[in-house]
Design an enzyme around this catalytic site. Structure first.
Site, mmCIF file in Angstrom:
data_model
loop_
_atom_site.group_PDB
_atom_site.id
_atom_site.type_symbol
_atom_site.label_atom_id
_atom_site.label_comp_id
_atom_site.label_asym_id
_atom_site.label_seq_id
_atom_site.Cartn_x
_atom_site.Cartn_y
_atom_site.Cartn_z
ATOM 1 N N HIS A 30 0.824 -1.209 0.000
ATOM 2 C CA HIS A 30 0.000 0.000 0.000
ATOM 3 C C HIS A 30 0.857 1.258 0.000
ATOM 4 O O HIS A 30 0.514 2.253 -0.647
ATOM 5 C CB HIS A 30 -0.921 -0.015 1.220
ATOM 6 C CG HIS A 30 -1.952 1.065 1.226
ATOM 7 N ND1 HIS A 30 -3.030 1.065 0.382
ATOM 8 C CD2 HIS A 30 -2.055 2.197 1.971
ATOM 9 C CE1 HIS A 30 -3.768 2.147 0.607
ATOM 10 N NE2 HIS A 30 -3.195 2.839 1.558
ATOM 11 N N HIS B 223 -10.332 3.163 -1.048
ATOM 12 C CA HIS B 223 -10.523 2.701 0.329
ATOM 13 C C HIS B 223 -11.341 1.416 0.276
ATOM 14 O O HIS B 223 -12.352 1.262 0.961
ATOM 15 C CB HIS B 223 -11.196 3.779 1.179
ATOM 16 C CG HIS B 223 -10.423 4.107 2.422
ATOM 17 N ND1 HIS B 223 -10.991 4.313 3.642
ATOM 18 C CD2 HIS B 223 -9.077 4.240 2.629
ATOM 19 C CE1 HIS B 223 -10.062 4.587 4.540
ATOM 20 N NE2 HIS B 223 -8.890 4.545 3.946
#
Length: 766
Positions: A49, A95
């Site tokens: 990430h 998200h």
């Protein structure tokens, strides 16, 4: 102060998401075993990430520069010069993982994070767009996700005071275990007023500002770098909790502090929290940072250095101030009732030194944290792809009733009206919104100028699944085409690249091909990619089952892991956001017909296909075939022609032909405006089935309407444009009629079509 920590071991490193080779590299770089806190720093900053360790080798292929680019990838957001001394700042982020675990807060904090990315650049956010993907809307679990995600988006955006003005929502069973929540934000700033996330000036103070730190969101970055299984909901504590009212105060305080000249650099505490800011900011500037954690405002007791550094509590910033102006910073944030605490200083040693009560608990070179591993792993064409592409959809029978087929497509949840979602969003706060959700692109005024911005997002996972390179290029073209249909000239791209695990060669092949497709389209359309996001590991491990078609999930969209487990990956889904500029804010085009007696023209070629189409899925539940060919030079000319026609006031409406093909585009133009307006259309017989002519999908196709008095000028423009085009009909009446050759194939009342379109999505949620 003594700090008791677990001993760092290889087993502990693996629990934190690191692999053996990475643990060995940490030891080699430090020249010793890491402490527990240091291991936590590496586990977060070296996560997929944060580190983009599988994607960076491919991302460098994208065009990232241009004459208007003020800031490209590598900062909180990209920025492009739009003239009159203004710049547009924009970025899209995902998200996905948090929104599956806790839909409301996952989506809400996704909005909060992208807002902070924009105002850390010095820009005031003026609009949000949301690109959402879900599984079968008839599944109660999917309905719970939809309701939670849309509520979270509306709550945060509405309370913060930023309008949500567009986006799209699409459905496919492959998203059932991994919904996609991608949020794009647009902001405006004076072109000479951009801020960067850099820790400049040795000795300058480092301030923590905003909300207090708690234990929420710890390991959020690591969670977003892993696949899900049946225990995914146990990860709820890794989801952050948002407070939009505090974020609004933080926005105003940060912009005021920036305007004062007291702030030199600033970064949002997003993924990996304080750990990320304190390493990335000095790494960009070639400096170091010394931080005292006991000064960090905390809302929970007995927090350890590990927890303080890796917390992802929301509404927090790290800023570097000019030495001697500390009191000015404190006064500004006190005015907005926010903490502003000096927690450290910029150093010359290129190390991140973390202290607790004066005792060093971690000391790591900042470039070791910020410049993580880079992998070049093997790619492989999926074994099932050739069979998928070989299927000919025209071997399936044509519908006996094409009117019913059109109604079914308009009522399909992907095509149908998303009014249920949009009406929950404040669309006009800030009074910048000129074109509301529901047209091809949203249009936003640039106050104080004659100009406006047009913004759109797009991405078709089914097309990318069948042909990642062509499908990704088509996503760029469609998003840019939507902006062009508003009359704007596309200026730049931000992308959110949603894929399965890069550790699987077939997924990494999809990703690499998609990057090449995006790059080719952006070069052809002269669009720089100024920022974005990569979201890998969007897949779920589960016991082997079959989907609604009887296909085992280890087929085209999955991969068998063992004799009893399967991995279900999402459709490869690059979401493309495009921002464009209208020179005249008073002349945007919208997709709906305005009145009767206007001529209808079809711009672009006739090449269409059922491969990956909404028609093939809605009527036959099949995902197969090949895509229509994409001619990037033709695409460029079609978009230029549309922009010119709208800019000259020749086009009274413009709408691209996308999901559902020409018939659906015509129906949408009839029923999506404030008043329904019918049309009569005649299409030539070109030696193919009528259903393919009506519902086949292909790129570079736009329908426009022209007032009869402007027809000669329009025809002259088309002659200059050197594109294929033809007149196909006239607006008016209360029905949609389409003739192919000499046969009337569609004759439908607008109230029937409008009812199907208006209720097709909402009926699943009632």
């Amino acid at each position: 102060m003594n700090v008791t920590e677990p001993k760092a071991t290889l087993d502990l490193a693996r629990e934190l998401g690191l692999i053996t080779d990475e643990y060995d590299r940490i030891i080699e770089r430090l020249g010793r075993e890491p402490s527990y806190t240091e291991l936590g720093l590496f586990s977060a900053l070296w996560s997929e990430h944060c580190a983009y360790k599988h994607s960076r080798v491919f991302l460098r292929r994208l065009p990232q520069t241009g004459p208007r680019v003020l800031q490209g990838p590598g900062e909180n957001a990209g920025a492009i010069d739009i003239g009159d001394g203004w710049a547009v700042v924009f970025k899209i982020e995902s998200h996905n993982h948090p929104s599956f675990i806790e839909p409301f807060q996952g989506a809400a904090t996704g909005v909060g994070g992208i807002l902070r990315d924009i105002f850390t650049m010095g820009a005031r956010p003026i609009a949000l767009l949301d690109s959402l993907r879900f599984g079968d809307p008839d599944d109660p679990r999917t309905r719970r996700l939809i309701e939670g995600v849309v509520s979270g988006i509306s709550w945060y955006g509405n309370c913060f005071g930023c309008p949500t003005v567009g986006g799209e929502i699409a459905f496919a069973p492959e998203y059932a275990g991994n919904p996609l929540v991608n949020v794009l934000c647009v902001g405006l700033v004076r072109a000479d007023g951009l801020f960067r996330a850099r820790a400049e000036g040795v000795g300058n103070p480092v301030f923590y500002v905003g909300n207090k730190t708690g234990r929420d969101g710890i390991h959020g970055a690591t969670m977003a770098s892993a696949t899900f299984d049946e225990h995914a909901h146990e990860r709820r504590p890794t989801v952050q909790v948002g407070d939009p009212f505090t974020e609004k105060l933080l926005l105003e305080a940060c912009l005021e502090a920036m305007a004062s000249g007291a702030v030199l650099g600033i970064q949002d505490m997003g993924a990996a929290g304080l750990a990320c800011c304190t390493s990335e900011m000095p790494a960009r500037a070639g400096t170091g940072m010394d931080v005292e954690l006991s000064r960090v405002p905390q809302r929970e007791t007995a927090m350890t250095p590990y927890e303080i550094l890796l917390s992802e509590s929301q509404e927090r910033m790290l800023l570097v101030a000019a030495r001697g102006r500390e009191d000015e910073v404190r006064r500004i944030f006190a005015k907005w009732e926010l903490d502003a605490v000096e927690i450290g200083a910029v150093t010359a040693d290129s190390n991140l030194t973390i202290r607790l009560g004066g005792e060093v608990v971690a000391q790591v070179p900042v470039d070791a944290l910020a410049d993580g591993p880079r992998y070049e792993k093997p790619t492989a064409v999926p074994a099932w792809l050739a069979e998928c592409r070989a299927f000919d959809p025209l071997t399936l029978p044509a519908p006996s009733d094409l009117n019913r087929a059109l109604v079914a497509l308009l009522a399909s949840p992907t095509i149908a009206s998303k009014e249920w979602a949009f009406r929950q969003y404040d669309q006009q706060v800030g009074i910048n919104t000129l074109v509301l959700p529901g047209s091809d692109a949203t249009v936003l005024r640039v106050k104080g100028t004659r100009r406006a911005l047009a913004v759109a997002t797009d991405g078709n996972g089914r097309q990318v699944f069948l042909d990642p390179r062509a499908g990704a290029a088509m996503a760029v073209c469609e998003a840019a085409r939507n902006v062009s249909c508003a009359g704007a000239r596309p200026l730049g791209v931000t992308d959110c690249l949603n894929f399965g695990s890069p550790e699987r060669p077939e997924i990494l092949w999809q990703f690499a091909e998609a990057i090449d497709g995006i790059a080719a389209a952006c070069r052809a359309l002269e669009l720089p990619v100024v920022g974005g996001n990569v979201s890998f590991y969007n897949e779920t491990t589960s016991q082997r089952t079959s989907d609604a078609t009887g296909r085992t999930m280890s087929g085209p969209s999955g991969a068998t892991v063992s004799g009893t487990l399967d991995v279900q990956a999402i459709l490869p889904t690059p979401i493309i956001g495009v921002v464009g500029l209208l020179e005249d804010a008073g002349r945007p085009a919208t997709q709906w017909f305005k009145r009767g007696e206007h001529r209808i023209a079809l711009l672009g070629g006739d090449a269409v296909s059922f491969g990956g189409s909404e028609y093939l899925w809605t009527l036959h539940r099949r995902l197969a075939g090949t895509l229509a060919p994409l001619d990037l030079e033709l695409e460029r000319r079609v978009q230029t022609a549309v922009q010119t026609a709208v800019g000259a006031g020749l086009a009274t409406a413009a709408h691209d032909c996308a999901e559902g093909g020409l018939a659906v585009a015509l129906a949408e133009s009839c029923v999506t405006g404030p008043d329904p307006v019918g049309c009569v259309v005649t299409l030539p017989e070109i030696g193919q089935r009528a259903d393919l002519t009506l519902f086949g999908e292909g790129p570079s196709r736009v329908i426009v309407t022209v007032d009869p008095s402007r027809v000669p000028e329009f025809e002259a423009l088309m002659a200059e444009s050197a594109i294929p085009w033809r007149w196909i009909g006239t607006t008016g009446g209360e029905r949609l009629g389409i003739t192919v050759g000499t046969e009337t194939v569609i004759d439908a009342a607008l109230d029937t079509l409008g009812r199907a379109w208006r209720t097709g999505f909402e009926r699943h949620l009632s």
